[in-house]
Design a protein around this motif. Sequence first.
Motif, PDB file in Angstrom:
ATOM      1  N   ARG A   9       0.827  -1.210   0.000  1.00 13.33           N
ATOM      2  CA  ARG A   9       0.000   0.000   0.000  1.00 13.33           C
ATOM      3  C   ARG A   9       0.857   1.253   0.000  1.00 13.33           C
ATOM      4  O   ARG A   9       1.925   1.282   0.594  1.00 13.33           O
ATOM      5  N   GLU A  10       0.314   2.290  -0.618  1.00 12.23           N
ATOM      6  CA  GLU A  10       0.889   3.636  -0.562  1.00 12.23           C
ATOM      7  C   GLU A  10       2.347   3.673  -1.010  1.00 12.23           C
ATOM      8  O   GLU A  10       3.207   4.252  -0.353  1.00 12.23           O
ATOM      9  N   ARG A  70      -3.283  -1.017  -2.432  1.00 14.42           N
ATOM     10  CA  ARG A  70      -4.062   0.221  -2.367  1.00 14.42           C
ATOM     11  C   ARG A  70      -3.153   1.433  -2.536  1.00 14.42           C
ATOM     12  O   ARG A  70      -2.006   1.426  -2.098  1.00 14.42           O
ATOM     13  N   SER A  71      -3.697   2.454  -3.161  1.00 13.02           N
ATOM     14  CA  SER A  71      -3.029   3.757  -3.265  1.00 13.02           C
ATOM     15  C   SER A  71      -1.650   3.685  -3.910  1.00 13.02           C
ATOM     16  O   SER A  71      -0.658   4.158  -3.355  1.00 13.02           O
ATOM     17  N   TRP A 104      -8.209   2.636  -4.724  1.00 14.02           N
ATOM     18  CA  TRP A 104      -7.530   3.914  -4.864  1.00 14.02           C
ATOM     19  C   TRP A 104      -6.344   3.853  -5.822  1.00 14.02           C
ATOM     20  O   TRP A 104      -5.276   4.409  -5.570  1.00 14.02           O
ATOM     21  N   ASN A 105      -6.554   3.173  -6.945  1.00 13.26           N
ATOM     22  CA  ASN A 105      -5.618   3.145  -8.065  1.00 13.26           C
ATOM     23  C   ASN A 105      -6.376   3.605  -9.303  1.00 13.26           C
ATOM     24  O   ASN A 105      -7.583   3.401  -9.394  1.00 13.26           O
TER      25      ASN A 105
END
Length: 125
Positions: free
Chosen positions: A56-57, A79-80, A103-104
């Motif tokens: 993530r992130e 995610r992200s 969130w992509n």
Amino acid sequence: MADLIELRAQHNRLAMLPDSIGRLRNPRELWLRGNGLESLPPSAADLRELRHLDLRENALAELPGMLAGLPRLRQLDVRSNHLTRLPDWVVAMPSLEKPDLRWNPCGLAPQMVTTLERRGRIVLT
């Protein structure tokens, strides 16, 4: 360190992982959230016992194809990131239970989403 089971390196501003990561014998979980990773080293394909990968992130624009060769990978959290597409091998991975793709800017083919949803294997919202 070769017998490490879980590695948590979250929010460490890592731009890359060392190629020596592949020398770990039995890691089951890698938590790499909130770094600046744009890719994984090829040696990560040697992490055959890996079950949980938290990316993530980070700054991934694509999922590394070597992940398809991880036979025990069950949870993949991306995610992200900056993923614009989901490779076909994600659908074909028998052990992957739930890829978290929220969130992509990912454009998923409707057939791929349907297949993953039918198996209960996708998190988009």
